[in-house]
Scaffold this motif. Structure first.
Motif, PDB file in Angstrom:
ATOM      1  N   ALA A   1       0.718  -1.202   0.145  1.00 23.60           N
ATOM      2  CA  ALA A   1       0.187  -0.170  -0.180  1.00 23.60           C
ATOM      3  C   ALA A   1       0.885   1.267   0.112  1.00 23.60           C
ATOM      4  O   ALA A   1       0.164   2.456  -0.416  1.00 23.60           O
ATOM      5  CB  ALA A   1      -1.101  -0.024   1.182  1.00 23.60           C
ATOM      6  N   ASP A   2       2.055   1.173   0.429  1.00 21.87           N
ATOM      7  CA  ASP A   2       3.327   2.251   0.555  1.00 21.87           C
ATOM      8  C   ASP A   2       4.211   1.982  -0.303  1.00 21.87           C
ATOM      9  O   ASP A   2       5.120   1.292   0.028  1.00 21.87           O
ATOM     10  CB  ASP A   2       3.438   2.522   1.916  1.00 21.87           C
ATOM     11  N   ILE A   3       4.307   2.579  -1.733  1.00 19.41           N
ATOM     12  CA  ILE A   3       5.380   2.267  -2.481  1.00 19.41           C
ATOM     13  C   ILE A   3       6.370   3.427  -2.801  1.00 19.41           C
ATOM     14  O   ILE A   3       5.860   4.508  -3.241  1.00 19.41           O
ATOM     15  CB  ILE A   3       4.770   1.744  -3.964  1.00 19.41           C
ATOM     16  N   ARG A   4       7.364   3.343  -2.133  1.00 18.60           N
ATOM     17  CA  ARG A   4       8.454   4.396  -2.260  1.00 18.60           C
ATOM     18  C   ARG A   4       9.682   4.187  -3.044  1.00 18.60           C
ATOM     19  O   ARG A   4      10.655   4.953  -3.044  1.00 18.60           O
ATOM     20  CB  ARG A   4       9.012   4.717  -0.861  1.00 18.60           C
ATOM     21  N   SER A   5       9.725   3.065  -3.947  1.00 18.62           N
ATOM     22  CA  SER A   5      10.962   2.725  -4.614  1.00 18.62           C
ATOM     23  C   SER A   5      10.880   2.439  -5.973  1.00 18.62           C
ATOM     24  O   SER A   5       9.929   1.681  -6.615  1.00 18.62           O
ATOM     25  CB  SER A   5      11.830   1.443  -3.970  1.00 18.62           C
ATOM     26  N   ARG A   6      11.818   2.960  -6.712  1.00 21.54           N
ATOM     27  CA  ARG A   6      11.811   2.957  -8.364  1.00 21.54           C
ATOM     28  C   ARG A   6      12.106   1.563  -8.709  1.00 21.54           C
ATOM     29  O   ARG A   6      11.353   0.826  -9.592  1.00 21.54           O
ATOM     30  CB  ARG A   6      12.724   3.702  -8.806  1.00 21.54           C
ATOM     31  N   LYS A   7      12.620   0.640  -7.754  1.00 23.72           N
ATOM     32  CA  LYS A   7      12.898  -0.631  -8.058  1.00 23.72           C
ATOM     33  C   LYS A   7      11.682  -1.703  -7.876  1.00 23.72           C
ATOM     34  O   LYS A   7      11.624  -2.795  -8.688  1.00 23.72           O
ATOM     35  CB  LYS A   7      14.057  -1.225  -7.121  1.00 23.72           C
ATOM     36  N   ASN A   8      10.599  -1.042  -7.017  1.00 29.27           N
ATOM     37  CA  ASN A   8       9.259  -2.119  -6.996  1.00 29.27           C
ATOM     38  C   ASN A   8       8.500  -2.067  -8.518  1.00 29.27           C
ATOM     39  O   ASN A   8       7.975  -3.014  -8.804  1.00 29.27           O
ATOM     40  CB  ASN A   8       8.507  -1.262  -6.185  1.00 29.27           C
ATOM     41  N   ALA A   9       8.938  -1.126  -9.338  1.00 31.99           N
ATOM     42  CA  ALA A   9       8.270  -1.325 -10.769  1.00 31.99           C
ATOM     43  C   ALA A   9       8.776  -2.750 -11.376  1.00 31.99           C
ATOM     44  O   ALA A   9       8.026  -3.057 -12.290  1.00 31.99           O
ATOM     45  CB  ALA A   9       8.579  -0.048 -11.526  1.00 31.99           C
ATOM     46  N   GLU A  10       9.799  -3.263 -11.094  1.00 32.51           N
ATOM     47  CA  GLU A  10      10.334  -4.372 -11.487  1.00 32.51           C
ATOM     48  C   GLU A  10       9.474  -5.815 -11.273  1.00 32.51           C
ATOM     49  O   GLU A  10       9.137  -6.341 -12.302  1.00 32.51           O
ATOM     50  CB  GLU A  10      11.830  -4.812 -11.159  1.00 32.51           C
ATOM     51  N   TYR A  11       8.666  -5.597 -10.153  1.00 34.31           N
ATOM     52  CA  TYR A  11       7.723  -6.467  -9.755  1.00 34.31           C
ATOM     53  C   TYR A  11       6.577  -6.454 -11.169  1.00 34.31           C
ATOM     54  O   TYR A  11       5.959  -7.485 -11.337  1.00 34.31           O
ATOM     55  CB  TYR A  11       7.053  -6.303  -8.667  1.00 34.31           C
ATOM     56  N   ILE A  12       6.228  -5.244 -11.355  1.00 31.98           N
ATOM     57  CA  ILE A  12       5.298  -4.952 -12.383  1.00 31.98           C
ATOM     58  C   ILE A  12       5.666  -5.473 -13.684  1.00 31.98           C
ATOM     59  O   ILE A  12       4.944  -6.382 -14.429  1.00 31.98           O
ATOM     60  CB  ILE A  12       4.753  -3.518 -12.460  1.00 31.98           C
ATOM     61  N   ARG A  13       7.065  -5.047 -14.183  1.00 36.17           N
ATOM     62  CA  ARG A  13       7.345  -5.455 -15.329  1.00 36.17           C
ATOM     63  C   ARG A  13       7.395  -7.046 -15.724  1.00 36.17           C
ATOM     64  O   ARG A  13       7.045  -7.552 -16.580  1.00 36.17           O
ATOM     65  CB  ARG A  13       8.759  -5.058 -15.394  1.00 36.17           C
ATOM     66  N   ASN A  14       7.778  -7.763 -14.531  1.00 30.15           N
ATOM     67  CA  ASN A  14       7.995  -9.128 -14.526  1.00 30.15           C
ATOM     68  C   ASN A  14       6.624  -9.764 -14.400  1.00 30.15           C
ATOM     69  O   ASN A  14       6.345 -10.865 -15.352  1.00 30.15           O
ATOM     70  CB  ASN A  14       8.767  -9.608 -13.431  1.00 30.15           C
ATOM     71  N   SER A  15       5.590  -9.015 -14.001  1.00 25.57           N
ATOM     72  CA  SER A  15       4.151  -9.729 -14.096  1.00 25.57           C
ATOM     73  C   SER A  15       3.592  -9.350 -15.470  1.00 25.57           C
ATOM     74  O   SER A  15       2.670 -10.272 -15.685  1.00 25.57           O
ATOM     75  CB  SER A  15       3.406  -8.996 -12.608  1.00 25.57           C
ATOM     76  N   ILE A  16       3.708  -8.460 -15.891  1.00 26.85           N
ATOM     77  CA  ILE A  16       3.146  -8.225 -17.487  1.00 26.85           C
ATOM     78  C   ILE A  16       4.070  -8.989 -18.460  1.00 26.85           C
ATOM     79  O   ILE A  16       3.678  -8.856 -19.462  1.00 26.85           O
ATOM     80  CB  ILE A  16       2.781  -6.961 -17.608  1.00 26.85           C
ATOM     81  N   ALA A  17       5.238  -9.301 -18.189  1.00 19.57           N
ATOM     82  CA  ALA A  17       6.081  -9.908 -19.168  1.00 19.57           C
ATOM     83  C   ALA A  17       5.280 -11.150 -19.875  1.00 19.57           C
ATOM     84  O   ALA A  17       4.976 -11.997 -19.317  1.00 19.57           O
ATOM     85  CB  ALA A  17       7.379 -10.243 -18.719  1.00 19.57           C
ATOM     86  N   GLY A  18       5.270 -10.889 -21.419  1.00 20.15           N
ATOM     87  CA  GLY A  18       4.641 -12.079 -22.072  1.00 20.15           C
ATOM     88  C   GLY A  18       2.988 -12.000 -21.779  1.00 20.15           C
ATOM     89  O   GLY A  18       2.407 -13.041 -22.665  1.00 20.15           O
ATOM     90  N   SER A  19       2.550 -11.179 -21.560  1.00 23.04           N
ATOM     91  CA  SER A  19       0.860 -10.970 -21.349  1.00 23.04           C
ATOM     92  C   SER A  19       0.493 -10.458 -22.667  1.00 23.04           C
ATOM     93  O   SER A  19       1.134  -9.695 -23.382  1.00 23.04           O
ATOM     94  CB  SER A  19       0.612  -9.966 -20.284  1.00 23.04           C
ATOM     95  N   ALA A  20      -0.590 -11.181 -23.241  1.00 25.62           N
ATOM     96  CA  ALA A  20      -1.175 -10.873 -24.505  1.00 25.62           C
ATOM     97  C   ALA A  20      -2.198 -10.137 -23.990  1.00 25.62           C
ATOM     98  O   ALA A  20      -3.152 -10.291 -23.270  1.00 25.62           O
ATOM     99  CB  ALA A  20      -1.579 -12.048 -25.286  1.00 25.62           C
ATOM    100  N   GLY A  21      -2.647  -8.917 -25.023  1.00 20.77           N
ATOM    101  CA  GLY A  21      -3.902  -8.205 -24.694  1.00 20.77           C
ATOM    102  C   GLY A  21      -3.508  -7.250 -23.614  1.00 20.77           C
ATOM    103  O   GLY A  21      -2.612  -6.786 -23.235  1.00 20.77           O
ATOM    104  N   LYS A  22      -4.966  -6.504 -23.137  1.00 17.36           N
ATOM    105  CA  LYS A  22      -4.747  -5.361 -22.157  1.00 17.36           C
ATOM    106  C   LYS A  22      -4.277  -5.890 -20.861  1.00 17.36           C
ATOM    107  O   LYS A  22      -4.816  -7.121 -20.250  1.00 17.36           O
ATOM    108  CB  LYS A  22      -6.147  -4.951 -22.063  1.00 17.36           C
ATOM    109  N   VAL A  23      -3.552  -5.264 -20.005  1.00 22.13           N
ATOM    110  CA  VAL A  23      -3.410  -5.462 -18.501  1.00 22.13           C
ATOM    111  C   VAL A  23      -3.757  -4.173 -17.773  1.00 22.13           C
ATOM    112  O   VAL A  23      -3.334  -3.055 -18.191  1.00 22.13           O
ATOM    113  CB  VAL A  23      -1.704  -5.805 -18.406  1.00 22.13           C
ATOM    114  N   GLU A  24      -4.562  -4.215 -16.980  1.00 20.21           N
ATOM    115  CA  GLU A  24      -5.057  -3.381 -15.785  1.00 20.21           C
ATOM    116  C   GLU A  24      -4.189  -3.278 -14.762  1.00 20.21           C
ATOM    117  O   GLU A  24      -4.111  -4.357 -14.029  1.00 20.21           O
ATOM    118  CB  GLU A  24      -6.510  -3.393 -15.627  1.00 20.21           C
ATOM    119  N   LEU A  25      -3.381  -2.145 -14.383  1.00 19.86           N
ATOM    120  CA  LEU A  25      -2.935  -2.197 -13.119  1.00 19.86           C
ATOM    121  C   LEU A  25      -3.804  -1.624 -12.233  1.00 19.86           C
ATOM    122  O   LEU A  25      -4.144  -0.303 -12.371  1.00 19.86           O
ATOM    123  CB  LEU A  25      -1.558  -1.276 -13.466  1.00 19.86           C
TER     124      LEU A  25
END
Length: 113
Positions: free
Chosen positions: A13-37
């Motif tokens: 709930a409290d995101i303070r680091s640029r590095k946390n975006a890697e979790y998002i990148r890894n989660s959407i890698a290879g996804s086909a179609g729309k991804v909603e964050l």
């Protein structure tokens, strides 16, 4: 196919680091179609993290969309979006350089302000 990623569950709930975006990148890698964050439950994001999320959205040709951005989260994403789409205007391009031979002269100079 549409995929929803709950950011509060993935990162917190409290995101303070640029590095946390890697979790998002890894989660959407290879996804086909729309991804909603989905930012439901996220109370704070830093400007650095927001900047990385903005980059992720642009890298994925707008196949990634952001939803449920409340208060500070939405405001921070707006600030980053505006700063990335508007050209920076500098009022002056020149600066005077001061050189000091020791800390005492630097201290004396700074005490004049």
């Amino acid at each position: 196919m549409r995929r929803i990623i709950k950011i509060s569950e993935l990162i917190g709930a409290d995101i303070r680091s640029r590095k946390n975006a890697e979790y998002i990148r890894n989660s959407i890698a290879g996804s086909a179609g729309k991804v909603e964050l989905d930012f439901d439950g996220v109370e704070f994001i830093s400007r650095a993290f927001a900047d990385e999320v903005y980059t992720i959205v642009k890298e994925n040709n707008d196949n990634v969309v952001l939803i449920n951005m409340e208060s500070i989260v939405g405001s921070m994403m707006s600030v980053v979006s505006e700063s990335r789409t508007q050209k920076r205007v500098r009022k002056t391009e020149n600066a005077n350089m001061k050189e000091f031979s020791d800390m005492e002269s630097l201290s004396a100079y700074l005490s004049t302000f």
